[in-house]
Design a protein around this motif. Structure first.
Motif, PDB file in Angstrom:
ATOM      1  N   LYS A  92       0.839  -1.196   0.000  1.00 20.12           N
ATOM      2  CA  LYS A  92       0.000   0.000   0.000  1.00 20.12           C
ATOM      3  C   LYS A  92       0.875   1.248   0.000  1.00 20.12           C
ATOM      4  N   GLY A  93       0.327   2.331  -0.547  1.00 15.19           N
ATOM      5  CA  GLY A  93       1.016   3.614  -0.515  1.00 15.19           C
ATOM      6  C   GLY A  93       1.989   3.793  -1.665  1.00 15.19           C
ATOM      7  N   TRP A  94       2.744   4.848  -1.574  1.00 14.53           N
ATOM      8  CA  TRP A  94       3.620   5.242  -2.678  1.00 14.53           C
ATOM      9  C   TRP A  94       5.088   4.925  -2.423  1.00 14.53           C
ATOM     10  N   TRP A  95       5.442   4.490  -1.222  1.00 14.36           N
ATOM     11  CA  TRP A  95       6.843   4.247  -0.896  1.00 14.36           C
ATOM     12  C   TRP A  95       7.479   3.157  -1.749  1.00 14.36           C
ATOM     13  N   TYR A 146       1.979   3.461  -7.471  1.00 14.66           N
ATOM     14  CA  TYR A 146       0.761   3.883  -6.774  1.00 14.66           C
ATOM     15  C   TYR A 146      -0.474   3.557  -7.599  1.00 14.66           C
ATOM     16  N   SER A 149      -0.954  -0.314  -7.338  1.00 13.84           N
ATOM     17  CA  SER A 149      -1.309  -0.702  -5.972  1.00 13.84           C
ATOM     18  C   SER A 149      -2.714  -0.230  -5.607  1.00 13.84           C
ATOM     19  N   TYR A 150      -3.043   0.999  -5.975  1.00 18.34           N
ATOM     20  CA  TYR A 150      -4.370   1.538  -5.669  1.00 18.34           C
ATOM     21  C   TYR A 150      -5.456   0.704  -6.338  1.00 18.34           C
TER      22      TYR A 150
END
Length: 164
Positions: A92-95, A146, A149-150
């Motif tokens: 999850k997220g942008w990392w 992102y 994943s999104y």
């Protein structure tokens, strides 16, 4: 959902189709950004370096070579997007996208560098070129990561809600 509603409204894209379009758009868009950065002298590396080893003639340095290179970057980006999808979609997220962009930068500038005569060895690159390139790769990685994943998380949540 009734049969009438299903036929009235189009179904959303499947996840693999969305990954394809995300990769293609990401490669073309960030290839254009790379071209603009080279045109404005932020970097010494033009998108044309990707076809230099394989294309003969001076046309590869003109607009035709630039267009072909950007389209080719889009196609290569589709592969990069599917690699992200297969290996990292669950994060999850942008990392993770940021890390993916850094890994791609390291792959191109340290491992694949000998394939591209238009890219000087890393230690010979200007500071502007390095900073601009790593920024483009990071933002590209965040875009790909992102987006995928999104959509994966959203798709998983919708499937979970539908099953309950």
């Amino acid at each position: 959902m009734t049969k009438e509603l299903k036929t009235r409204y189009p179904q959303p894209m499947s996840l693999p189709v969305m990954v394809f379009w995300t990769g293609l758009f990401g490669g073309i868009f960030w290839g254009l950004i790379g071209f603009i950065a080279s045109y404005l002298s932020f970097t010494d590396i033009r998108p044309n370096v990707i076809i230099e080893p394989w294309a003969l003639g001076k046309w590869k340095y003109g607009w035709q070579g630039t267009v072909l290179s950007i389209v080719l970057l889009g196609l290569i980006s589709v592969c990069a997007a599917f690699i992200y999808y297969l290996l990292l979609k669950r994060f999850k997220g942008w990392w993770m996208g940021l890390c993916y962009g850094i890994v791609l930068f390291l792959l191109v500038f340290f491992i694949l560098n000998p394939l591209f005569p238009g890219i000087k060895p890393f230690v010979d690159l200007s500071r502007d070129t390095v900073i601009t390139s790593i920024c483009i790769y990071i933002v590209y990685g965040i875009f790909i990561g992102y987006s995928i994943s999104y959509e994966y998380q959203l798709n998983s949540m919708q499937k979970k809600e539908a099953s309950t």
